[in-house]
Design an enzyme around this catalytic site. Structure first.
Site, short mmCIF file in Angstrom:
data_model
loop_
_atom_site.label_atom_id
_atom_site.label_comp_id
_atom_site.label_asym_id
_atom_site.label_seq_id
_atom_site.Cartn_x
_atom_site.Cartn_y
_atom_site.Cartn_z
N SER A 125 5.77 -55.69 -61.84
CA SER A 125 6.49 -55.27 -60.63
C SER A 125 6.15 -56.17 -59.47
CB SER A 125 6.05 -53.84 -60.31
OG SER A 125 6.45 -53.47 -59.01
N TYR A 150 -0.76 -46.67 -59.05
CA TYR A 150 0.32 -47.19 -59.90
C TYR A 150 0.37 -48.71 -59.82
CZ TYR A 150 4.93 -48.89 -61.16
OH TYR A 150 5.95 -49.65 -61.68
N LYS A 154 -0.44 -52.12 -62.62
CA LYS A 154 0.34 -53.34 -62.94
C LYS A 154 -0.54 -54.58 -62.79
CE LYS A 154 4.04 -51.25 -64.10
NZ LYS A 154 4.34 -51.12 -65.54
#
Ligand code: NAD
Ligand code: UFG
Length: 337
Positions: A125, A150, A154
């Site tokens: 992302s 979150y 990544k």
């Protein structure tokens, strides 16, 4: 040629399964359905005429993941979508996010190594860049410390893959850093199915347009941008799905230049929240009831991609005009009545 798609009944996964099947690949999906529905398989079948193989598996279960690879020795590559993705929720449930997103990745990698499945495409992302100092962001732009658990999964996932590739010279991995995926398949048989009140702009906007929500809040018009609302790089989900097909082909054909590569996947253009609202209104003729409110905590001001590397190396370019994306997402929202 069989491709294993984890999280393949999810939003981006389902669109990618369609593009893979339409490109002649066989697909097998594993998903625990924590954020998707088995009915998505019907939508994929309606579009492609092929029902992909499916197994309900929690990929944090190491033994179940290994058993899957034992039973499917014909897999040539993996696309790993499976993850939890709600930024706000991750702040309140950090352990659940680290546990799910990191264990599922490590279990998949461990089995790929054991059973000599050499090729991985990973869903990363643009969150790894945070608020970059220089725009647009290139792949050389330094990653910033993640703003949520979150986002940190990544960053950590990319690092796990990078470190493994250093010692597994026969394995290849390619991370795609998605910017803001939006839209739905033009058939309206598949699209995004948000759970409860949407956090993201587009599902909130379409739910407001159709009358499920009363008013869309625009989070801030006092940013340092042309109209004061934040800028993002909104990438059509079908264009994004196609990026996975070219990534898989690159790995299968051995055209990658290193055994760990990463690419920005966006349009190369920043659009503001107000521009998105107006694009929707122009494309559909439907007015959106919106109100400017205060900034949302944790939001960055602006980010968009330099996509030169994906354009030149992958031969991939976003192609769908924003008006078409808006028409498709409106058709999808209307199909959910
Ligand atoms: P999604 O929630 O629609 O799809 C993810 C799928 O993974 C779901 O079907 C879910 O049931 C499944 N899943 C989650 N944990 C699992 C587990 N332990 N075992 C098996 N299945 C599991 O999300 P999406 O928008 O399609 O995102 C796909 C990937 O792309 C994710 O890794 C996400 O972090 C990443 N990504 C998404 C965005 C975005 O804005 N949608 C942006 C950048 C990156
Ligand atoms: N916004 C509104 N009103 C809303 C929802 C959003 O004004 O009701 C605005 C936000 O302030 C932001 C823009 O619309 O300026 C886009 O917001 P989204 O929530 O749709 O997307 P984000 O850019 O905040 O986050 C997305 C993904 C994350 C990912 C991040 C970076 O949802 O998973 O991009 O990749 F981490």
């Amino acid at each position: 040629m069989k491709i294993f798609v984890t999280g393949g009944t999810g939003y981006i996964g389902s669109h990618t399964v369609v593009e893979l099947q339409q490109s002649g690949y066989d697909v097998i999906i594993a998903d625990n359905l924590v954020n998707s529905s088995i009915d998505v398989l019907d939508g994929i079948e309606k579009i492609t005429g092929i029902r992909p193989e499916f197994e309900e598996i929690d990929l944090t279960d190491r033994a179940a993941t290994r058993d899957f690879f034992v039973r499917h020795s014909d897999i040539k590559a993996v696309i790993h979508f499976a993850a939890l993705k709600a930024v706000g929720e991750s702040v309140h449930k950090p352990l659940e996010y680290y546990f799910n997103n990191l264990n599922s990745l490590m279990n998949v990698l461990d089995s790929m190594r054991e059973f000599q499945v050499p090729n991985l495409v990973f869903s990363s992302s643009c969150t790894v860049y945070g608020q970059a100092d220089v725009l647009p962001v290139t792949e050389k732009t330094p990653r910033h410390e993640a703003e949520s658990p979150y986002g940190n999964t990544k960053v950590m996932s990319e690092d796990i893959i990078r470190d493994l590739m250093k010692v597994e010279s026969k394995m290849n991995a390619l991370a795609l850093r998605y910017f803001n995926p939006i839209g739905a398949h033009p058939s309206a048989y598949i699209g995004e199915l948000p759970n409860g009140v949407p956090n993201n702009l587009i599902p909130y906007l379409t739910q407001t347009a159709i009358g499920i929500r009363e008013q869309l809040s625009v989070f801030g018009d006092d940013y340092n941008t042309p109209d004061g609302s934040p800028l993002r790089d909104y990438i059509d989900v079908v264009d994004l799905a196609k990026a996975h097909v070219v990534a898989i082909r690159r790995l299968l054909e051995g055209k990658n230049k290193a055994n760990y590569e990463f690419f920005n996947i966006g349009t190369g253009k920043g659009l503001s929240v107000l521009e998105i609202i107006h694009a929707f209104e122009n494309a559909t003729g439907v007015k959106v009831n919106y109100k400017i409110v205060g900034r949302r905590a944790g939001d960055i001001e602006k980010v968009w991609a330099d996509t030169t590397l994906a354009n030149t190396e992958l031969g991939w370019k976003a192609a769908t005009p924003i008006e078409e994306t808006m028409k498709n997402v409106w058709k999808w929202q209307q199909s959910l009545r």
